[in-house]
Scaffold this active site. Structure first.
Site, PDB file in Angstrom:
ATOM      1  N   VAL A   7      -7.475  -7.725  -1.462  1.00  0.00           N
ATOM      2  CA  VAL A   7      -8.105  -6.650  -0.916  1.00  0.00           C
ATOM      3  C   VAL A   7      -8.580  -5.437  -1.559  1.00  0.00           C
ATOM      4  CG1 VAL A   7      -7.544  -4.533   0.850  1.00  0.00           C
ATOM      5  CG2 VAL A   7      -6.941  -6.979   1.352  1.00  0.00           C
ATOM      6  N   ASN A  63       0.736  -1.302   0.076  1.00  0.00           N
ATOM      7  CA  ASN A  63      -0.003   0.024  -0.086  1.00  0.00           C
ATOM      8  C   ASN A  63       0.822   1.385  -0.042  1.00  0.00           C
ATOM      9  OD1 ASN A  63       0.693   0.629   2.789  1.00  0.00           O
ATOM     10  ND2 ASN A  63      -0.463  -1.048   3.273  1.00  0.00           N
ATOM     11  N   SER A  79      -3.350  -6.171  -6.632  1.00  0.00           N
ATOM     12  CA  SER A  79      -4.785  -5.684  -6.639  1.00  0.00           C
ATOM     13  C   SER A  79      -6.107  -6.694  -6.647  1.00  0.00           C
ATOM     14  CB  SER A  79      -5.004  -4.466  -7.854  1.00  0.00           C
ATOM     15  OG  SER A  79      -4.189  -3.276  -7.201  1.00  0.00           O
ATOM     16  N   ASP A  86       1.391  -8.767   1.073  1.00  0.00           N
ATOM     17  CA  ASP A  86       2.235  -7.850   1.927  1.00  0.00           C
ATOM     18  C   ASP A  86       2.647  -8.230   3.350  1.00  0.00           C
ATOM     19  OD1 ASP A  86       1.538  -4.048   2.682  1.00  0.00           O
ATOM     20  OD2 ASP A  86       3.479  -5.181   2.536  1.00  0.00           O
TER      21      ASP A  86
END
Ligand code: APR
Length: 170
Positions: free
Chosen positions: A120, A24, A117, A34
């Site tokens: 989430v 992010n 992408s 992540d």
């Protein structure tokens, strides 16, 4: 000749020169891939990321992989899907393009991507894989170092879509 591989698995186990993190804008970690990458790389990754001052959507920044098998982690930020009227497609393509260009710049011969992408951030999976194919087709002639691009799918829907698109479009 660049080899494209599609597998189902955990990106943090890859041994490619670079793995790509779907981060992010803060680059300070999160959930999904992540979170998995930060857990697997160890706390030094976050310490280094803190000094990067974040990352704009579509941009990419590189760090060491620390205790990951990969030498580098390329952190990129994909767009949040908001219906398709805010150039989400262009931003997603940029995230893949800039990650590949950065890997080239660091003389990587191999790179592994998650399905950026599509978790989430809600980007439609079937649309995303077509955009990724466009990026690969466009950028392939300009890649001099990279000879292996792996797509590591975590969920079955992405895996089937990537098999379809990349197996039939050699
Ligand atoms: N290995 C490979 N792929 C994974 C893994 C893993 N260990 N864990 C999750 N994925 C997959 C998801 O199934 C999805 O297909 O990565 C893809 C991207 O999903 P997210 O990780 O949710 O990333 P994204 O949709 O780009 O959203 C980014 O999520 O984790 C936060 O900090 C991150 O805020 C950022 C947002």
């Amino acid at each position: 000749m660049i080899k494209i591989e599609v597998i189902k698995g955990d990106l943090t186990l890859e041994q490619t020169d670079a793995i790509v993190n779907a981060a992010n804008n803060s680059l300070l970690g999160g959930g999904g891939v992540d979170g998995a990458i930060h857990r697997a790389a160890g706390p030094e990754l976050l310490e280094v990321c803190k000094k990067l001052n974040g990352c704009a959507t579509g941009e990419a920044k590189i760090t060491p992989g620390f205790i990951l098998r990969s030498k580098y982690v390329i952190h990129t930020v994909g767009p949040v899907w908001k219906g398709g009227y805010q150039n989400e497609t262009g931003k997603l393509k940029l995230a893949y393009q800039n990650s590949l260009l950065l890997a080239e710049e660091y003389n990587c011969k191999s790179i592994a991507f998650p399905n950026i992408s599509t978790g989430v951030y809600g980007f439609p999976k079937a649309m995303a894989v077509e955009l990724v194919r466009e990026v690969i087709d466009e950028i392939k002639p300009n890649l001099k170092n990279i000879d292996l691009i792996k797509f590591v799918c975590f969920d079955n829907e992405n895996f089937q879509l990537y098999l379809q698109v990349f197996k039939t479009n050699k």
